[in-house]
Write an enzyme that holds these catalytic residues in place. Structure first.
Site, PDB file in Angstrom:
ATOM      1  N   HIS A  11      -4.076 -38.039   0.582  1.00  0.00           N
ATOM      2  CA  HIS A  11      -3.985 -39.335   0.106  1.00  0.00           C
ATOM      3  C   HIS A  11      -4.035 -39.432  -1.422  1.00  0.00           C
ATOM      4  CE1 HIS A  11      -4.720 -39.603   4.212  1.00  0.00           C
ATOM      5  NE2 HIS A  11      -3.946 -40.823   4.429  1.00  0.00           N
ATOM      6  N   GLY A 100     -13.427 -42.646   7.454  1.00  0.00           N
ATOM      7  CA  GLY A 100     -12.272 -42.361   8.032  1.00  0.00           C
ATOM      8  C   GLY A 100     -11.805 -43.474   8.991  1.00  0.00           C
ATOM      9  N   PRO A 101     -12.482 -43.437  10.043  1.00  0.00           N
ATOM     10  CA  PRO A 101     -12.185 -44.772  10.734  1.00  0.00           C
ATOM     11  C   PRO A 101     -12.703 -46.112  10.093  1.00  0.00           C
ATOM     12  CG  PRO A 101     -13.379 -43.167  12.092  1.00  0.00           C
ATOM     13  CD  PRO A 101     -13.508 -42.822  10.690  1.00  0.00           C
ATOM     14  N   GLY A 139      -8.058 -51.856   4.263  1.00  0.00           N
ATOM     15  CA  GLY A 139      -8.023 -51.704   5.335  1.00  0.00           C
ATOM     16  C   GLY A 139      -9.270 -51.604   6.118  1.00  0.00           C
ATOM     17  N   ILE A 170      -2.082 -52.974  -1.362  1.00  0.00           N
ATOM     18  CA  ILE A 170      -1.214 -52.166  -0.727  1.00  0.00           C
ATOM     19  C   ILE A 170      -1.858 -51.455   0.356  1.00  0.00           C
ATOM     20  CG2 ILE A 170      -0.007 -50.139  -1.007  1.00  0.00           C
ATOM     21  CD1 ILE A 170       1.695 -52.052  -2.282  1.00  0.00           C
ATOM     22  N   HIS A 242       0.192 -43.976  -1.313  1.00  0.00           N
ATOM     23  CA  HIS A 242      -0.869 -43.901  -0.273  1.00  0.00           C
ATOM     24  C   HIS A 242      -1.046 -42.728   0.219  1.00  0.00           C
ATOM     25  CE1 HIS A 242      -3.519 -44.994   3.078  1.00  0.00           C
ATOM     26  NE2 HIS A 242      -2.612 -44.379   3.811  1.00  0.00           N
ATOM     27  N   SER A 365     -32.571 -59.976  28.291  1.00  0.00           N
ATOM     28  CA  SER A 365     -31.832 -58.987  29.223  1.00  0.00           C
ATOM     29  C   SER A 365     -31.884 -57.606  29.181  1.00  0.00           C
ATOM     30  CB  SER A 365     -30.206 -59.455  29.422  1.00  0.00           C
ATOM     31  OG  SER A 365     -30.228 -60.790  29.523  1.00  0.00           O
ATOM     32  N   GLU A 392     -21.923 -56.221  18.659  1.00  0.00           N
ATOM     33  CA  GLU A 392     -22.397 -55.014  19.084  1.00  0.00           C
ATOM     34  C   GLU A 392     -21.783 -53.934  18.283  1.00  0.00           C
ATOM     35  OE1 GLU A 392     -20.664 -57.019  20.887  1.00  0.00           O
ATOM     36  OE2 GLU A 392     -22.011 -58.010  22.434  1.00  0.00           O
ATOM     37  N   PHE A 418     -20.384 -53.423  27.422  1.00  0.00           N
ATOM     38  CA  PHE A 418     -19.873 -53.734  26.153  1.00  0.00           C
ATOM     39  C   PHE A 418     -20.237 -52.174  25.203  1.00  0.00           C
ATOM     40  CE2 PHE A 418     -21.397 -57.998  27.330  1.00  0.00           C
ATOM     41  CZ  PHE A 418     -20.026 -58.422  27.577  1.00  0.00           C
ATOM     42  N   HIS A 454     -18.248 -58.039  33.699  1.00  0.00           N
ATOM     43  CA  HIS A 454     -19.519 -57.663  33.260  1.00  0.00           C
ATOM     44  C   HIS A 454     -20.029 -56.338  33.747  1.00  0.00           C
ATOM     45  CE1 HIS A 454     -19.452 -60.995  30.839  1.00  0.00           C
ATOM     46  NE2 HIS A 454     -20.736 -61.205  30.544  1.00  0.00           N
TER      47      HIS A 454
HETATM   48  C1  LIG Z   1      -9.735 -47.516  12.171  1.00  0.00           C
HETATM   49  C2  LIG Z   1      -8.599 -46.942  11.764  1.00  0.00           C
HETATM   50  N1  LIG Z   1      -7.239 -47.646  11.749  1.00  0.00           N
HETATM   51  C3  LIG Z   1      -6.446 -46.963  11.020  1.00  0.00           C
HETATM   52  C4  LIG Z   1      -6.564 -45.947  10.370  1.00  0.00           C
HETATM   53  C5  LIG Z   1      -5.336 -45.322   9.547  1.00  0.00           C
HETATM   54  N2  LIG Z   1      -5.218 -45.630   7.911  1.00  0.00           N
HETATM   55  C6  LIG Z   1      -5.697 -44.816   7.189  1.00  0.00           C
HETATM   56  S1  LIG Z   1      -5.545 -45.775   5.637  1.00  0.00           S
HETATM   57  C7  LIG Z   1      -4.932 -46.922   6.148  1.00  0.00           C
HETATM   58  C8  LIG Z   1      -4.510 -48.304   5.626  1.00  0.00           C
HETATM   59  C9  LIG Z   1      -4.315 -48.205   4.226  1.00  0.00           C
HETATM   60  O1  LIG Z   1      -4.607 -49.110   3.192  1.00  0.00           O
HETATM   61  P1  LIG Z   1      -5.782 -49.497   2.550  1.00  0.00           P
HETATM   62  O2  LIG Z   1      -7.078 -49.579   3.210  1.00  0.00           O
HETATM   63  O3  LIG Z   1      -5.564 -50.509   1.610  1.00  0.00           O
HETATM   64  O4  LIG Z   1      -5.811 -48.047   1.629  1.00  0.00           O
HETATM   65  P2  LIG Z   1      -5.021 -47.659   0.320  1.00  0.00           P
HETATM   66  O5  LIG Z   1      -3.797 -47.556   0.833  1.00  0.00           O
HETATM   67  O6  LIG Z   1      -5.196 -48.679  -0.634  1.00  0.00           O
HETATM   68  O7  LIG Z   1      -5.522 -46.467  -0.141  1.00  0.00           O
HETATM   69  C10 LIG Z   1      -4.757 -46.912   7.730  1.00  0.00           C
HETATM   70  C11 LIG Z   1      -4.221 -47.977   8.712  1.00  0.00           C
HETATM   71  C12 LIG Z   1      -7.831 -45.527   9.861  1.00  0.00           C
HETATM   72  N3  LIG Z   1      -8.077 -44.663   9.171  1.00  0.00           N
HETATM   73  N4  LIG Z   1      -8.885 -46.312  10.644  1.00  0.00           N
END
Ligand SMILES: Cc1ncc(C[n+]2csc(CCOP(=O)(O)OP(=O)(O)O)c2C)c(N)n1
Length: 646
Positions: A11, A100-101, A139, A170, A242, A365, A392, A418, A454
């Site tokens: 990227h 990353g997530p 994101g 973007i 991107h 609980s 959570e 949960f 539940h």
């Molecule tokens: C939970 C999750 N869902 C989806 C992705 C896949 N993913 C990577 S970057 C991105 C979105 C990119 O947009 P942005 O966050 O604005 O980053 P930019 O394009 O500005 O680099 C996605 C959907 C991920 N990494 N984590």
């Protein structure tokens, strides 16, 4: 852009678009010392938008992290390199958390900022006094977890948390306007943050905003208006920058626009020298900090160092566990394991000041608030119990941040069902090998009237499928304290303690110092004579298996009962030990008020399983156990039918 091009994947857009922000942050503000990436009082930097990993790798190289050579930059995304696709904690020095997530890093940072305030209160600001910076993308802020994280941070007034938002408009599909129209500045303000919007390519503006954020009495959002892929002649400002190499033509054009005339992976000496000087800014402050640490009273210093290393006071734990076990042996208790856990926590949290508890609004609980434990709040960061609210996911990710920060062992509670709401963060704790402990109560249809929404059915199996996670399901009060001890001693693994709402008899009544749960599975009730049947069960179903053993005996069948509090620890035994536990009885039956998946490992595909195949139902729990056929009679029948005597 050159490293991404060489890797043929990655990227380039975020690193190019946020280079100005990172340059200002790392050269003028961030306190760190590449000579000691683990310096406890360093500022934390979390690249929450982990897909932009080349940004942090490039900066780590520039400021002089020794291992981050230009060779590693050239090996971007290759097996064994220090430059994997997304930043990985424990793999690359200088990386504070695996990202990353999207959204996780931001929520980890909230935990880091909580840890900082707590430890500053406990040890003093001479020893703990640093900032937590985050670089987050669209994101990150679109993910639901970000709402939980910013609401918690605002509520706790974590003023030393500063989020730099790469406001480039973007994402992968194209302009953000396709899917989002949130005013992030107002959103953060509504959550109690100081928020501003700036031009993200002007170094002095960025610096002024960070300087202001540092003295704010609230957490700060700086929305930095940037251009993704800044400098790329046709792709800048578009989704094309991107997540794919720019291509030779575009790179050539970018070089021209940016006035960069050197070939790939070469740096002008003056640029390199300037970055190295920036990397040396932290040397003095770290030396001064070391002097302050040395000047602490010896017991305080030792305690700080012990906690920073994540080392347990083994003797204190042993005494606490022994005390609980002796009390239970003297006066056996028929209690729910969630109540037993509370008793365990009373003793353990008194011995371990690094334990910080909490609950996602289920304190009464989950029984995770030990007696007298003060609440951690904006008014008292020295407290040790966090009311996370109904959050959570944010809670689990903040716990990861606290563990990563160091000096804290976070534990907290919600219902087992949960765990689904926490799962992405639990997965990262497992991947990062962090000791976070999730108390998850109401662990089966045994919770009764709240009904199938539940009642976890598939959750134990799905959590057991996660590498490096310990899933404990103790069968009584004694196993509960033993499982707590094991979770605490597992320094490089997260744990889930699955606990009951309903009362269970105490099956272990003999005074015993040995931690029998450490084997993961063990014979809790031996057969009267050579065993014809092995009954395996976990948690609340162990008592049912013991009752079935008596029924079988009355029918002239000799059965043994094996309690299985932790599959993962059992699996780690040498084969010969495992074999002893599995035994050689021809008939094997497993019982768990959950799905069968996983149990064949113990009983084989020809073993009998008594458990759930559907979702549960809303009714008093004893009624449900009868309705779903999880009873001593049915267990005995299942065994007998294997002999053709059912
Ligand atoms: C939970 C999750 N869902 C989806 C992705 C896949 N993913 C990577 S970057 C991105 C979105 C990119 O947009 P942005 O966050 O604005 O980053 P930019 O394009 O500005 O680099 C996605 C959907 C991920 N990494 N984590």
């Amino acid at each position: 852009m050159d490293a991404v091009e060489q890797a043929k994947s990655g990227h380039p857009g975020l690193p190019m678009g946020t280079a100005d922000i990172a340059t200002v942050l790392f050269t003028r503000f961030l306190q760190f010392d590449p000579a000691d990436p683990a310096w406890p009082d360093r500022d934390r930097f979390v690249l929450s938008a982990g897909h932009g990993s080349m940004l942090i790798y490039a900066v780590l190289h520039l400021v002089g992290y020794e291992q981050m050579t230009i060779g590693e930059i050239k090996r971007f995304r290759q097996r064994g390199s220090l430059t994997p696709g997304h930043p990985e904690f424990g793999h690359t020095p200088g990386i504070e958390t695996t990202t990353g997530p999207l959204g996780q890093g931001l929520a980890n940072a909230v935990g880091m900022a909580i840890a900082e305030r707590h430890l500053a209160t406990v040890f003093g600001t001479d020893i703990v006094d640093h900032f937590t910076f985050v670089l987050a993308s669209d994101g990150d802020l679109m993910e639901g977890i970000s709402q939980e994280a910013i609401a918690l941070a605002g509520h706790l007034r974590l003023a030393k948390l500063i989020v730099l938002f790469d406001d480039n408009g973007i994402s992968i599909d194209g302009p953000l306007a396709l899917a989002d129209s949130v005013d992030q500045v107002r959103r953060f303000e509504a959550a109690g943050w100081a928020a501003s919007r700036i031009e993200g390519h002007d170094p002095d503006t960025i610096a002024a905003a960070i300087a202001k954020a540092k003295v704010s009495d609230r957490p700060s959002l700086i929305a930095c208006r940037t251009t993704i892929g800044y400098g790329a002649p046709t792709k800048a400002g578009t989704e094309k920058a991107h997540g794919a190499p720019l291509g030779a033509e575009e790179i050539k054009g970018a070089r021209e626009r940016l006035g960069w005339h050197l070939p790939a992976f070469e740096l002008p000496p003056d640029v390199r020298a300037a970055w190295r000087r920036a990397g040396e800014r932290g040397k003095g402050p770290r030396q001064a900090w070391l002097k302050r640490l040395a000047a602490l009273p010896p017991d305080r210093r030792t305690e700080f160092e012990r906690r920073s290393r994540g080392q347990l006071p083994k003797d204190k734990i042993a005494i606490a566990v022994r005390g609980v076990k002796e009390r239970l042996a003297a006066t056996p208790k028929e209690v729910a394991t969630r109540h037993a856990s509370e008793g365990a926590l009373d003793a353990l949290t008194a011995a371990l000041p690094e334990m910080i508890g909490g609950s996602a609004d289920l304190t009464g609980s989950n029984n995770t608030k030990p007696r007298g434990m003060p609440v951690l709040s904006a008014a008292d960061y020295g407290g040790r119990f966090i009311h996370y609210g109904v959050r959570e996911h944010g809670m689990a990710a903040a716990m990861n941040g606290m563990a990563l920060h160091g000096g804290i062992i976070p534990f907290s509670g919600t219902f087992l069902v949960f765990s689904d709401y926490c799962r992405p963060a639990i997965r990262l704790a497992a991947l990062m090998r962090q000791r976070v402990i999730h108390v998850m109560t109401h662990d089966s249809i045994g919770l009764g009237e709240d009904g199938p929404t539940h009642q976890p059915v598939e959750h134990l199996a799905s959590l057991r499928a996660m590498p490096n996670l310990l899933v404990f399901r103790p069968c009584d009060a004694v196993e509960t304290i033993e499982c707590w001890q094991l979770a605490l001693e597992a320094q490089d693994r997260p744990s889930v303690l699955a606990l009951t709402r309903q009362n269970l008899p105490q099956l272990r009544t003999e005074p015993e110092d040995r931690n029998r749960c450490a084997a993961g599975a063990y014979e809790i009730a031996p057969a009267p004579t050579l065993a014809e049947v092995s009954l395996f069960a976990s948690g609340s179903e162990v008592a049912l298996a013991v009752a079935a053993q008596a029924l079988l005996r009355a029918r002239g069948v000799s059965a043994r009962v094996v309690s299985v509090p932790c599959f993962e620890l059992f699996r780690a035994l040498p084969a010969s030990e495992r074999q002893k536990v599995t035994g050689s009885a021809p008939v094997k039956v497993a019982v768990e008020a959950a799905v069968r998946q996983g149990w064949d490992e113990l009983i084989g595909s020809d073993g009998a399983f008594v458990g759930m195949t559907t979702f549960g139902a809303s009714a008093p729990y004893k009624d449900l156990y009868g309705h779903f056929g999880i009873t001593a009679e049915r267990i005995a029948e299942a065994a007998l039918s294997k002999f053709g005597r059912g």
